[in-house]
Design an enzyme around this catalytic site. Structure first.
Site, mmCIF file in Angstrom:
data_model
loop_
_atom_site.group_PDB
_atom_site.id
_atom_site.type_symbol
_atom_site.label_atom_id
_atom_site.label_comp_id
_atom_site.label_asym_id
_atom_site.label_seq_id
_atom_site.Cartn_x
_atom_site.Cartn_y
_atom_site.Cartn_z
ATOM 1 N N GLY A 22 43.687 38.499 38.822
ATOM 2 C CA GLY A 22 44.660 38.210 37.770
ATOM 3 C C GLY A 22 45.754 39.247 37.659
ATOM 4 O O GLY A 22 46.449 39.309 36.650
ATOM 5 N N SER A 23 45.959 40.063 38.682
ATOM 6 C CA SER A 23 46.922 41.163 38.596
ATOM 7 C C SER A 23 48.375 40.718 38.438
ATOM 8 O O SER A 23 49.209 41.497 37.984
ATOM 9 C CB SER A 23 46.808 42.070 39.818
ATOM 10 O OG SER A 23 47.264 41.403 40.976
ATOM 11 N N MET A 24 48.693 39.481 38.809
ATOM 12 C CA MET A 24 50.074 38.996 38.680
ATOM 13 C C MET A 24 50.225 37.929 37.590
ATOM 14 O O MET A 24 51.260 37.286 37.479
ATOM 15 C CB MET A 24 50.565 38.449 40.025
ATOM 16 C CG MET A 24 50.904 39.506 41.045
ATOM 17 S SD MET A 24 52.213 40.638 40.522
ATOM 18 C CE MET A 24 53.632 39.552 40.488
#
Length: 189
Positions: free
Chosen positions: A45-47
């Site tokens: 979910g980093s972006m």
């Protein structure tokens, strides 16, 4: 007897035509994937919320043939530590710039005003340690849009990168569009 002789020849020709067609398709796909596009997956979910986890996307390898990467471009790049891993992050700092992160906000070259980061998933936690980075020439500073859960140039997260800055030669292309899952098809900005 003539009909019997023509039949095996036509079967051989048909098989040969299929073999040639398949070979041409494989060569074309290999060329496209190694020269024109790069496929990447964002496994975390980093972006988020720009690119959700488990999204597959295409980046144009030729994006930077006639121009330079720009601030806010979302890029696909090889790990700065030499791992065989592709990452997808947003360029926040350019070569030669000073990036300061104070209270979760990004300041470039000592600016009194923080950068307008309209794309962030949520406000970055201000409990994160204030940091300062001087970006070397030929390198970029990248961060995920989900600042509270991103392995990026800040050196945070489980097993942070040893080399925090992304060398220009590691950039494979600019993210263009997502194609999987089907409900997330679209242009990436």
């Amino acid at each position: 007897m003539e009909a019997d002789e023509k039949k095996p020849r036509s079967v051989v020709r048909e098989i040969l035509s299929w073999v040639i067609l398949i070979a041409v398709a494989i060569i074309a796909a290999t060329f496209i994937n190694s020269v024109i596009i790069v496929n990447a997956t964002v496994p975390t979910g980093s972006m988020e919320n720009t690119i959700m986890s488990n999204t597959r996307l295409v980046a144009w390898r030729l994006s930077y043939t006639f121009s330079e990467p720009e601030r806010l471009d979302i890029i696909v790049f090889e790990s700065p530590d030499g791992e065989d891993v592709l990452y997808v992050k947003r360029i926040v700092g350019m070569p030669g710039e000073q990036v300061d992160i104070v209270g979760g906000q990004v300041f470039i070259n000592g600016s009194a005003m923080p950068e307008d980061e309209w794309y962030l998933k949520e406000e970055p936690h201000n409990w994160l340690e204030n940091q300062s980075f001087q970006i070397p020439e030929g390198h970029f500073f990248v961060m995920g849009d989900n600042r509270n859960d991103s392995k990026d140039s800040r050196g945070l997260g489980w097993q942070p990168w040893e080399n925090l800055f992304i060398p220009e030669e590691n950039i494979l292309g600019r993210a263009a569009f997502s194609y999987w899952p089907l409900n997330r098809i679209g242009i990436i900005r």
